[in-house]
Write an enzyme that holds these catalytic residues in place. Sequence first.
Site, PDB file in Angstrom:
ATOM      1  N   ARG B 142       1.121  -1.182   0.049  1.00 27.85           N
ATOM      2  CA  ARG B 142       0.004   0.116  -0.082  1.00 27.85           C
ATOM      3  C   ARG B 142       0.771   1.280   0.105  1.00 27.85           C
ATOM      4  O   ARG B 142       1.203   1.974  -0.849  1.00 27.85           O
ATOM      5  CB  ARG B 142      -0.942   0.014   1.201  1.00 27.85           C
ATOM      6  CG  ARG B 142      -2.128   0.730   0.946  1.00 27.85           C
ATOM      7  CD  ARG B 142      -2.003   2.281   1.290  1.00 27.85           C
ATOM      8  NE  ARG B 142      -1.111   2.655   2.899  1.00 27.85           N
ATOM      9  CZ  ARG B 142      -0.774   3.508   3.246  1.00 27.85           C
ATOM     10  NH1 ARG B 142      -0.725   4.838   2.482  1.00 27.85           N
ATOM     11  NH2 ARG B 142      -0.017   3.736   4.352  1.00 27.85           N
ATOM     12  N   ASP B 143       1.230   1.623   1.114  1.00 28.48           N
ATOM     13  CA  ASP B 143       2.215   2.574   1.130  1.00 28.48           C
ATOM     14  C   ASP B 143       3.528   2.700   0.369  1.00 28.48           C
ATOM     15  O   ASP B 143       3.789   3.665  -0.245  1.00 28.48           O
ATOM     16  CB  ASP B 143       3.071   2.678   2.637  1.00 28.48           C
ATOM     17  CG  ASP B 143       3.395   4.069   3.057  1.00 28.48           C
ATOM     18  OD1 ASP B 143       3.775   4.162   4.008  1.00 28.48           O
ATOM     19  OD2 ASP B 143       3.278   5.002   2.201  1.00 28.48           O
ATOM     20  N   HIS B 334       6.685   4.302  12.575  1.00 31.83           N
ATOM     21  CA  HIS B 334       6.595   4.119  11.196  1.00 31.83           C
ATOM     22  C   HIS B 334       7.575   5.133  10.590  1.00 31.83           C
ATOM     23  O   HIS B 334       7.358   6.334  10.472  1.00 31.83           O
ATOM     24  CB  HIS B 334       5.164   4.602  10.667  1.00 31.83           C
ATOM     25  CG  HIS B 334       5.075   4.499   9.374  1.00 31.83           C
ATOM     26  ND1 HIS B 334       4.065   3.532   8.688  1.00 31.83           N
ATOM     27  CD2 HIS B 334       5.636   5.032   8.394  1.00 31.83           C
ATOM     28  CE1 HIS B 334       4.266   3.683   7.241  1.00 31.83           C
ATOM     29  NE2 HIS B 334       4.981   4.424   7.074  1.00 31.83           N
ATOM     30  N   HIS B 336      10.655   7.209   8.395  1.00 27.73           N
ATOM     31  CA  HIS B 336      10.955   7.087   7.009  1.00 27.73           C
ATOM     32  C   HIS B 336      12.501   7.282   6.830  1.00 27.73           C
ATOM     33  O   HIS B 336      13.126   7.872   7.536  1.00 27.73           O
ATOM     34  CB  HIS B 336      10.246   8.190   6.164  1.00 27.73           C
ATOM     35  CG  HIS B 336       9.041   7.615   5.597  1.00 27.73           C
ATOM     36  ND1 HIS B 336       8.049   8.517   4.963  1.00 27.73           N
ATOM     37  CD2 HIS B 336       8.149   6.525   5.902  1.00 27.73           C
ATOM     38  CE1 HIS B 336       6.939   7.946   4.363  1.00 27.73           C
ATOM     39  NE2 HIS B 336       7.046   6.844   5.093  1.00 27.73           N
ATOM     40  N   CYS B 367       9.758   9.492  -1.039  1.00 24.23           N
ATOM     41  CA  CYS B 367       9.192  10.492  -0.409  1.00 24.23           C
ATOM     42  C   CYS B 367       8.492  11.486  -1.288  1.00 24.23           C
ATOM     43  O   CYS B 367       9.187  12.035  -2.068  1.00 24.23           O
ATOM     44  CB  CYS B 367      10.401  11.245   0.623  1.00 24.23           C
ATOM     45  SG  CYS B 367       9.683  12.448   1.502  1.00 24.23           S
ATOM     46  N   ASN B 376      10.145   4.869   2.707  1.00 25.69           N
ATOM     47  CA  ASN B 376       9.947   3.915   3.807  1.00 25.69           C
ATOM     48  C   ASN B 376      11.129   3.182   4.094  1.00 25.69           C
ATOM     49  O   ASN B 376      12.181   3.156   3.151  1.00 25.69           O
ATOM     50  CB  ASN B 376       8.880   2.894   3.218  1.00 25.69           C
ATOM     51  CG  ASN B 376       7.421   3.462   3.439  1.00 25.69           C
ATOM     52  OD1 ASN B 376       7.058   3.878   4.447  1.00 25.69           O
ATOM     53  ND2 ASN B 376       6.821   3.282   2.330  1.00 25.69           N
TER      54      ASN B 376
END
Lengths: 402, 433
Positions: B142-143, B334, B336, B367, B376
């Site tokens: 997803r992300d 979470h 980055h 990003c 990520n």
Amino acid sequence: MQKIAQRVRFLNPNLLQSQLTSIDTTTRSVQSREITSTRELRNAFDKYKINVLSRYLNWTSGANDNHHAASYVVNRHFRADNNGICTKEFSSKLRKNIPDFVKIVEVGARDGLQNEKAIVPTDVKIELIKLLVSSGLSVVEATSFVSPKWVPQLADAKDVLAAVRDVEGASFPVLTPNLKGFEAAVAAGAKEVAVFPAASESFSKANLNCGIEDNLARCRDIASASRSLTIPVRGYISCVVGCPLEGRIAPVKVAYVAKSLYEMGISEISLGDTIGVGTPGTVIPMLEAVLDVVPIDKLAVHFHDTYGQALSNILISLQMGISTVDSSVSGLGGCPYAKGATGNVATEDVVYMLNGLGVKTNVDLGKLMHAGDFICKHLGRPTGSKAATALNKVTTCNASKL
Amino acid sequence: MSSLEEPLGHDKLPSMSTMDRVQRFSSGCCRPQVDNLGMGNCFIEGRSCSTSNSCNEDNEDYTAETYPWKRQTRDMSRGDSFSPRTMTTGRNTLKSGIVDNSFYTSDYQYSQKRNNKDMQDMAYKFMKGMPEFVKIVEVGPRDGLQNEKNIVPTDVKIELIHRLASTGLSVIEATSFVSPKWVPQLADAKDVMQAVHNLRGIRLPVLTPNLKGFEAAVAAGAREVAVFASASESFSKSNINCSIEESLSRYRAVTRAAKELSIPVRGYVSCVVGCPVEGPVPPSKVAYVAKALYDMGCFEISLGDTIGVGTPGTVVPMLLAVMAIVPTEKLAVHFHDTYGQSLPNILVSLQMGISAVDSSVAGLGGCPYAKGASGNVATEDVVYMLNGLGIKTNVDIGKLMSAGDFIGKQLGRPSGSKTAIALNRVTADASKI
């Protein structure tokens, strides 16, 4: 309250009793009373709002003198605010051993460029070194006096050193594998040298064509020669966590080599995770073993980022009190054991993290990035530093996606 | 370190097959009965140990035998230092008598010195708060994919999820039920969900920005959903077109509906350290939003450093603020990797007791605020570190790398994971240090 009590119990049983009895239930702390509304919560924290500008300085290149103030203020506020039993414990344990100042030893010009296939012109090397010094770095490894037959990239060692040795504000250690190299270095004006034994016998034989003991004997020769000239000698130990041939390296072996170097008068011992396989789980026992036999102020860490673990290894080393870190501008220098994989950790990323921790480095991130840009333009590739990439490309677009 | 003398040619060194390489350099994959090398990264020459979860199956033994360090730090009452045996690599003891003796001697001295309580305290201090098990929430499909310019075919997405499911990951964020107008990449949410929702033993949360999305998700077979508020007002307005408070009331509707269907809801907080519009974000705001999500019934709150600017210096105060009012076991992080800081940030989070980490296979997902910069953190890198720390994840790094290879081939790019690159390319050429 129960939550705090549980945490404290886990942390330090002795602390629990005394701290609990001293909790003032009317205190400002948001932990020690019921939060009856979110508004109350916001007010409680807002009272201790930190100067936004000083924290912003943590991110931008350039201003670095307030970094210490920035996040230190943040930490201090939270320690003071929350009447923190657990908060005090947490942030103090995690933060207190971290040194206020960390010396960065820049190895890009030697360890970095050495791995380049195409020969970098001498004037480019000299310019790189000068740019690095101008960013505030106080130790810039300049070159290596090894046989040009084996490392053609550094065949111009003499010329490079001659050009930079009088540059003010920094010292320029050079590698000297043996007495011959040492004499050549001294003749070229070197004021600091470096030797490099390995903690792995197989690696030592394969890479340096002699076992650990023979290598240490050579180091002793250099150490005594340099003592009479009052030239400091830095010692690198390679394969402190893992060896491409032997696999896992026992911490005791690293301690043995470190102790030998220390006893022969080496001024600083840099522990190198040559193939980058270390994680905090293996780095801590290794550091503990070495700290048993060598004072902490003599130690430096030299982590490779081959598996992306360098920064967390550096962090844990800082938490243990290590205050010298080796790194390479733009992450120059691949890993010869994993072609295409990265090697050295990028100085920009290290400085970014140290800035965020409020640790002083005296390094100007913007000028450092400029040095990185310079060499990467010449090498015709993008930087190996994530911080530099991000800072070069940040846009403040209104993103329509999370 | 330069080579001094004759560089060793390829013929002088043992050649390594790929599997050998993976085994050799995969952290944490070793059989307990081999010399107690312990400490996580186990490189055992020539061992044919699989990269499966076998190590994890030998639960207690594995922990006890191969992590004597870990046992020590968790049980201060033992008092003993390491046994000398655990500190030597049995098979690799040197041949030379002199060196053998001195190593043994220093070994012995080392172990005696280790009785020093301060030294024991050190490792204990840094590792004791760490959880024994960390749940990895895989957000790649997803992300990760959401940020891809080119539309990834539905079957590729489904295949990726299947492959990830076989690695041991227990939570895989499958897709997002947002308007295809805003996120065309995930327009096939329904199809993806219908194809994977029956996967056994895996939780497949999906994003649902509002009640409409929630209903579509449930209709497609979703059994877990996620909502995402921002700690920064400006970011909230620019990203989801409403203020923080408005978004929270939308989510209250979602959580109410989810509660009736006993569907768990995960809450994300974005911009927990910095915002591309506002700059630094005060920890108090993050705590406020986290608590609001927690109070409305989210079973877990994932704190996201959306633009990756955080460092341990800013992450710790933020976590302290949130942990003061939301139980630690309900929190996930979470981070980055835009500035390369995610692993140290994850490390301090673990030290503070956080036991759930979001990551993305092969570091998928750039990003959006720094074009070309990474986003990520790569799951492979996280698993490598956790393995090295002796923390269980139940994730097979070899299979994970294979999933990463798959999607990397599909996208036509190299992996964003340094661990994956290294493990794929390790050679035994030792001509230069």
